[in-house]
Design a protein around this motif. Structure first.
Motif, PDB file in Angstrom:
ATOM      1  N   TYR A 134     -24.229-113.311  -1.503  1.00 36.44           N
ATOM      2  CA  TYR A 134     -23.010-112.514  -1.476  1.00 36.44           C
ATOM      3  C   TYR A 134     -22.828-111.742  -2.780  1.00 36.44           C
ATOM      4  O   TYR A 134     -22.284-110.628  -2.781  1.00 36.44           O
ATOM      5  CB  TYR A 134     -21.806-113.397  -1.194  1.00 36.44           C
ATOM      6  N   VAL A 135     -23.279-112.310  -3.893  1.00 34.62           N
ATOM      7  CA  VAL A 135     -23.215-111.588  -5.164  1.00 34.62           C
ATOM      8  C   VAL A 135     -24.129-110.368  -5.101  1.00 34.62           C
ATOM      9  O   VAL A 135     -23.776-109.277  -5.562  1.00 34.62           O
ATOM     10  CB  VAL A 135     -23.601-112.503  -6.337  1.00 34.62           C
ATOM     11  N   ARG A 136     -25.303-110.548  -4.533  1.00 29.76           N
ATOM     12  CA  ARG A 136     -26.211-109.403  -4.382  1.00 29.76           C
ATOM     13  C   ARG A 136     -25.622-108.356  -3.447  1.00 29.76           C
ATOM     14  O   ARG A 136     -25.801-107.156  -3.660  1.00 29.76           O
ATOM     15  CB  ARG A 136     -27.571-109.878  -3.856  1.00 29.76           C
ATOM     16  N   ARG A 137     -24.895-108.783  -2.444  1.00 27.88           N
ATOM     17  CA  ARG A 137     -24.265-107.812  -1.542  1.00 27.88           C
ATOM     18  C   ARG A 137     -23.164-107.034  -2.258  1.00 27.88           C
ATOM     19  O   ARG A 137     -22.954-105.846  -1.977  1.00 27.88           O
ATOM     20  CB  ARG A 137     -23.704-108.524  -0.302  1.00 27.88           C
ATOM     21  N   VAL A 138     -22.441-107.677  -3.175  1.00 31.88           N
ATOM     22  CA  VAL A 138     -21.464-106.953  -3.999  1.00 31.88           C
ATOM     23  C   VAL A 138     -22.183-105.896  -4.819  1.00 31.88           C
ATOM     24  O   VAL A 138     -21.758-104.736  -4.899  1.00 31.88           O
ATOM     25  CB  VAL A 138     -20.699-107.922  -4.923  1.00 31.88           C
ATOM     26  N   GLN A 139     -23.286-106.288  -5.444  1.00 33.17           N
ATOM     27  CA  GLN A 139     -24.076-105.347  -6.237  1.00 33.17           C
ATOM     28  C   GLN A 139     -24.558-104.191  -5.376  1.00 33.17           C
ATOM     29  O   GLN A 139     -24.428-103.013  -5.739  1.00 33.17           O
ATOM     30  CB  GLN A 139     -25.274-106.076  -6.859  1.00 33.17           C
ATOM     31  N   ASN A 140     -25.079-104.490  -4.207  1.00 35.69           N
ATOM     32  CA  ASN A 140     -25.599-103.471  -3.311  1.00 35.69           C
ATOM     33  C   ASN A 140     -24.498-102.534  -2.824  1.00 35.69           C
ATOM     34  O   ASN A 140     -24.693-101.320  -2.719  1.00 35.69           O
ATOM     35  CB  ASN A 140     -26.266-104.144  -2.103  1.00 35.69           C
ATOM     36  N   CYS A 141     -23.314-103.095  -2.560  1.00 35.96           N
ATOM     37  CA  CYS A 141     -22.222-102.313  -1.999  1.00 35.96           C
ATOM     38  C   CYS A 141     -21.555-101.414  -3.029  1.00 35.96           C
ATOM     39  O   CYS A 141     -21.298-100.233  -2.762  1.00 35.96           O
ATOM     40  CB  CYS A 141     -21.206-103.265  -1.377  1.00 35.96           C
ATOM     41  N   LEU A 142     -21.289-101.965  -4.219  1.00 37.18           N
ATOM     42  CA  LEU A 142     -20.449-101.272  -5.186  1.00 37.18           C
ATOM     43  C   LEU A 142     -21.177-100.735  -6.401  1.00 37.18           C
ATOM     44  O   LEU A 142     -20.631 -99.878  -7.103  1.00 37.18           O
ATOM     45  CB  LEU A 142     -19.333-102.212  -5.671  1.00 37.18           C
ATOM     46  N   PHE A 143     -22.378-101.232  -6.684  1.00 38.21           N
ATOM     47  CA  PHE A 143     -23.015-100.907  -7.965  1.00 38.21           C
ATOM     48  C   PHE A 143     -24.452-100.410  -7.797  1.00 38.21           C
ATOM     49  O   PHE A 143     -25.314-100.711  -8.612  1.00 38.21           O
ATOM     50  CB  PHE A 143     -22.982-102.134  -8.890  1.00 38.21           C
ATOM     51  N   THR A 144     -24.716 -99.662  -6.744  1.00 36.21           N
ATOM     52  CA  THR A 144     -26.027 -99.057  -6.549  1.00 36.21           C
ATOM     53  C   THR A 144     -26.100 -97.723  -7.280  1.00 36.21           C
ATOM     54  O   THR A 144     -25.183 -96.899  -7.166  1.00 36.21           O
ATOM     55  CB  THR A 144     -26.324 -98.861  -5.054  1.00 36.21           C
ATOM     56  N   ALA A 145     -27.156 -97.524  -8.033  1.00 35.84           N
ATOM     57  CA  ALA A 145     -27.309 -96.305  -8.837  1.00 35.84           C
ATOM     58  C   ALA A 145     -27.255 -95.066  -7.960  1.00 35.84           C
ATOM     59  O   ALA A 145     -27.884 -94.991  -6.904  1.00 35.84           O
ATOM     60  CB  ALA A 145     -28.631 -96.358  -9.602  1.00 35.84           C
ATOM     61  N   GLY A 146     -26.487 -94.068  -8.403  1.00 41.02           N
ATOM     62  CA  GLY A 146     -26.461 -92.765  -7.743  1.00 41.02           C
ATOM     63  C   GLY A 146     -25.538 -92.659  -6.549  1.00 41.02           C
ATOM     64  O   GLY A 146     -25.422 -91.582  -5.955  1.00 41.02           O
ATOM     65  N   ASP A 147     -24.872 -93.746  -6.163  1.00 44.36           N
ATOM     66  CA  ASP A 147     -23.988 -93.685  -4.994  1.00 44.36           C
ATOM     67  C   ASP A 147     -22.722 -92.883  -5.286  1.00 44.36           C
ATOM     68  O   ASP A 147     -22.074 -93.074  -6.315  1.00 44.36           O
ATOM     69  CB  ASP A 147     -23.579 -95.097  -4.556  1.00 44.36           C
ATOM     70  N   LYS A 148     -22.376 -92.001  -4.376  1.00 43.67           N
ATOM     71  CA  LYS A 148     -21.110 -91.287  -4.458  1.00 43.67           C
ATOM     72  C   LYS A 148     -20.010 -92.119  -3.800  1.00 43.67           C
ATOM     73  O   LYS A 148     -20.286 -93.064  -3.055  1.00 43.67           O
ATOM     74  CB  LYS A 148     -21.228 -89.915  -3.784  1.00 43.67           C
ATOM     75  N   ASP A 149     -18.757 -91.746  -4.062  1.00 40.64           N
ATOM     76  CA  ASP A 149     -17.636 -92.542  -3.580  1.00 40.64           C
ATOM     77  C   ASP A 149     -17.669 -92.721  -2.063  1.00 40.64           C
ATOM     78  O   ASP A 149     -17.392 -93.809  -1.549  1.00 40.64           O
ATOM     79  CB  ASP A 149     -16.312 -91.892  -3.988  1.00 40.64           C
ATOM     80  N   GLY A 150     -17.992 -91.668  -1.347  1.00 39.11           N
ATOM     81  CA  GLY A 150     -18.018 -91.756   0.105  1.00 39.11           C
ATOM     82  C   GLY A 150     -19.053 -92.742   0.605  1.00 39.11           C
ATOM     83  O   GLY A 150     -18.828 -93.455   1.591  1.00 39.11           O
ATOM     84  N   ILE A 151     -20.188 -92.804  -0.060  1.00 41.90           N
ATOM     85  CA  ILE A 151     -21.229 -93.750   0.320  1.00 41.90           C
ATOM     86  C   ILE A 151     -20.768 -95.183   0.058  1.00 41.90           C
ATOM     87  O   ILE A 151     -21.003 -96.092   0.861  1.00 41.90           O
ATOM     88  CB  ILE A 151     -22.535 -93.450  -0.443  1.00 41.90           C
ATOM     89  N   VAL A 152     -20.103 -95.395  -1.083  1.00 36.92           N
ATOM     90  CA  VAL A 152     -19.590 -96.728  -1.396  1.00 36.92           C
ATOM     91  C   VAL A 152     -18.611 -97.182  -0.321  1.00 36.92           C
ATOM     92  O   VAL A 152     -18.688 -98.309   0.181  1.00 36.92           O
ATOM     93  CB  VAL A 152     -18.909 -96.737  -2.780  1.00 36.92           C
ATOM     94  N   LEU A 153     -17.690 -96.305   0.055  1.00 37.34           N
ATOM     95  CA  LEU A 153     -16.713 -96.663   1.082  1.00 37.34           C
ATOM     96  C   LEU A 153     -17.397 -96.966   2.411  1.00 37.34           C
ATOM     97  O   LEU A 153     -17.030 -97.918   3.109  1.00 37.34           O
ATOM     98  CB  LEU A 153     -15.698 -95.531   1.262  1.00 37.34           C
ATOM     99  N   ARG A 154     -18.375 -96.170   2.771  1.00 37.46           N
ATOM    100  CA  ARG A 154     -19.088 -96.412   4.024  1.00 37.46           C
ATOM    101  C   ARG A 154     -19.856 -97.726   3.972  1.00 37.46           C
ATOM    102  O   ARG A 154     -19.939 -98.461   4.959  1.00 37.46           O
ATOM    103  CB  ARG A 154     -20.032 -95.239   4.316  1.00 37.46           C
ATOM    104  N   ARG A 155     -20.394 -98.058   2.806  1.00 35.77           N
ATOM    105  CA  ARG A 155     -21.197 -99.265   2.682  1.00 35.77           C
ATOM    106  C   ARG A 155     -20.344-100.526   2.761  1.00 35.77           C
ATOM    107  O   ARG A 155     -20.836-101.591   3.123  1.00 35.77           O
ATOM    108  CB  ARG A 155     -21.982 -99.234   1.372  1.00 35.77           C
ATOM    109  N   THR A 156     -19.049-100.434   2.428  1.00 38.83           N
ATOM    110  CA  THR A 156     -18.210-101.621   2.572  1.00 38.83           C
ATOM    111  C   THR A 156     -18.177-102.114   4.016  1.00 38.83           C
ATOM    112  O   THR A 156     -17.968-103.310   4.264  1.00 38.83           O
ATOM    113  CB  THR A 156     -16.769-101.347   2.099  1.00 38.83           C
ATOM    114  N   GLY A 157     -18.385-101.211   4.959  1.00 36.60           N
ATOM    115  CA  GLY A 157     -18.409-101.614   6.366  1.00 36.60           C
ATOM    116  C   GLY A 157     -19.565-102.516   6.705  1.00 36.60           C
ATOM    117  O   GLY A 157     -19.556-103.179   7.754  1.00 36.60           O
ATOM    118  N   GLU A 158     -20.591-102.594   5.828  1.00 33.53           N
ATOM    119  CA  GLU A 158     -21.742-103.450   6.052  1.00 33.53           C
ATOM    120  C   GLU A 158     -21.589-104.815   5.386  1.00 33.53           C
ATOM    121  O   GLU A 158     -22.473-105.671   5.498  1.00 33.53           O
ATOM    122  CB  GLU A 158     -23.010-102.776   5.496  1.00 33.53           C
TER     123      GLU A 158
END
Length: 280
Positions: free
Chosen positions: A127-151
């Motif tokens: 789950y910690v890695r999923r937080v990293q993947n969702c919120l702290f991936t290099a180069g992600d724009k805000d819209g991508i972060v919001l969309r990724r929360t759905g995963e």
């Protein structure tokens, strides 16, 4: 005055054991197939301030007339409104949760730490890695972060899935709370996490993490803690390490796998701390 912020919340109560399930002002009663002769009470919409307090006290009045007898199947979920946060502030809110996750669970019945429906981050690196993947991936724009929360995994202790749908984060760890005071204190703890995310702790994430790590629970949560609460600093150090790992910016998604081994944090590893008389 009961709440530290003017922020909306939503509460879901799964209950069993009452003789009847009447209509309660401010709440909707919803059938729940996972309960035995029970029901789920849900706020009838986002509420804050005096309105939220009035709704909670209406349920307390109902508890006195129709006391439930909750079992392990029952729980309390609370949603915290994050629609007024930037992505950077959302990141800080989740990091504050990572650091103080043990404090949140210390105010829940112990069996909730082992429930498959609200797995704590401090017991599961995935789950910690999923937080990293969702919120702290290099180069992600805000819209991508919001969309990724759905995963994000729904059955994690702090569920980020509702961010992109309801505009909230959901803490699922609480047992079935059957007192108005308990519901108010849960709301206070959640709002204090948001208060920390909105605070001025320096410009970088490392400065923010460092500042939070120096706080005692009473400093982080001026209200909402039980009397005489003492933190287990062995678990606290795991929470601190999780915050560091989650914010160690991940490479672009196509270049890594979620099942990769967790890297050595090196000099970012949490240093052992010695509790003192001021730690409560």
């Amino acid at each position: 005055k009961e709440f530290p912020l003017n922020s909306n919340i939503g509460i879901e109560l799964e209950l069993e054991g009452a003789e009847e399930w009447p209509t309660v002002p401010g709440w909707r009663a919803i059938p729940d197939g996972s309960l035995r002769n029970g029901t789920e009470y849900v706020f009838n919409g986002p509420q804050g301030g005096d309105k939220a307090l009035k709704t909670i006290l209406a349920m307390e009045k109902n508890f006195k007339k129709n006391p439930p007898a909750p079992t392990f199947r029952c729980s309390t979920h609370i949603h915290l409104d994050v629609r007024d946060l930037t992505i950077a502030q959302l990141q800080r809110l989740v990091v504050a949760y990572c650091i103080f996750e043990d404090v949140m669970f210390d105010h829940c019945d112990p069996y909730r730490r082992f429930s498959n429906f609200c797995t704590p981050y401090f017991t599961n690196d995935h789950y910690v890695r999923r937080v990293q993947n969702c919120l702290f991936t290099a180069g992600d724009k805000d819209g991508i972060v919001l969309r990724r929360t759905g995963e994000f995994p729904k059955y994690s202790s702090l569920n980020l899935q509702p961010v992109g749908t309801f505009g909230s984060v959901e803490f699922r760890g609480s047992h079935a709370i059957t007192s108005g005071e308990g519901l108010i204190q849960l709301a206070q703890r959640m709002m204090h996490l948001k208060r920390l995310a909105l605070g001025d702790f320096g410009g970088t994430m490392m400065e923010y993490i460092g500042a939070l790590n120096k706080m005692t629970p009473a400093e982080a949560f001026p209200t909402g803690l039980r009397d005489g609460y003492v933190r287990d600093f062995k678990v606290a150090d795991v929470c601190y390490s999780n915050a560091l790992f989650a914010t160690s910016v991940a490479p672009p998604r196509a270049e890594r796998r979620l099942d990769e081994p967790r890297p050595d944090l090196g000099h970012f590893q949490a240093a052992p701390r010695v509790p003192n008389a001021d730690d409560v």
